[in-house]
Design a protein around this motif. Sequence first.
Motif, PDB file in Angstrom:
ATOM      1  N   TYR A 217       0.412   5.413   0.838  1.00 15.15           N
ATOM      2  CA  TYR A 217      -0.510   6.361   1.454  1.00 15.15           C
ATOM      3  C   TYR A 217       0.137   7.736   1.613  1.00 15.15           C
ATOM      4  O   TYR A 217       1.327   7.845   1.938  1.00 15.15           O
TER       5      TYR A 217
ATOM      6  N   GLY B 123      -4.890   6.836   0.282  1.00 17.28           N
ATOM      7  CA  GLY B 123      -4.336   6.328  -0.964  1.00 17.28           C
ATOM      8  C   GLY B 123      -4.493   7.380  -2.049  1.00 17.28           C
ATOM      9  O   GLY B 123      -5.291   8.318  -1.914  1.00 17.28           O
TER      10      GLY B 123
ATOM     11  N   LYS C 109       0.831  -1.195   0.000  1.00 17.08           N
ATOM     12  CA  LYS C 109       0.000   0.000   0.000  1.00 17.08           C
ATOM     13  C   LYS C 109       0.874   1.257   0.000  1.00 17.08           C
ATOM     14  O   LYS C 109       1.986   1.268   0.545  1.00 17.08           O
TER      15      LYS C 109
END
Length: 252
Positions: free
Chosen positions: A107, A116, A105
């Motif tokens: 961010y 995001g 991920k």
Amino acid sequence: MNSLQRFYQWIANSPPLFKLQPPFTTVEDIQSSPLAESESYDGNPRLGFLYQHLCTKLLTSSPRYELIAEEIQLNGQNGRTIGAIDLILKNLETDEHEHWEVAIKFYLLHQGIWYGPNAHDQLHKKLDRMLSHQLKMSQRDEFHQRLPLEQPPSEHLLMQGRLYINPFSTEETPSECLGFELDPSQISGYWCYQSQWEQISEPLYPLSKPLWAIGNNEYLEPIDKPSAKFVHTQTKSGQFWFVVPDTWPNNH
């Protein structure tokens, strides 16, 4: 070394987004074989699928683990989809089963929230779902019916990626999320708005999504100031940058 091998090495050597405490785990301590140059990937091209494929390769090439099952789809009695379990592994050192969920991920910090690039995705929401739903699926009756084990498997969450801050903002960077401590070494990217473009001191080179983690190893043409959706880029000095529309995170 091709990009698949570079990504594999990045997974093997990169700390997770969170400091280690259960259920967070790392693969940095796992001895695994290098990825063969001939290795190819023709599965779903989305980054998360490629990441899971390489995590599985890395874990199962180590003498510690045997793959028992992957992508176990669970459905309720009414046919409703409960979800999919990433990996069930047998730890050959302890003779116990482990349930692994893996996620990569990226961010961006804005007003205390890690968003995001698609702002519907937020770290605290993702983490809550991983902890309260994804990892708990291996305790459900539906799982036990599919894969009867003597004991419920232990829970392991591998969450890698990168966290980005805006260097042109005075915002304080949080040290934790949902009470879990972030690894500050992974707060290593920058982001800014399109209107802050002129403040960036180096040319930016575009990154295709398979390169988001590892970056470029060749640089072609730098990008011009973007005017539409977000772009993910890198400088020649290795700094990662997201540039987002001035309306972000609203309407994105």
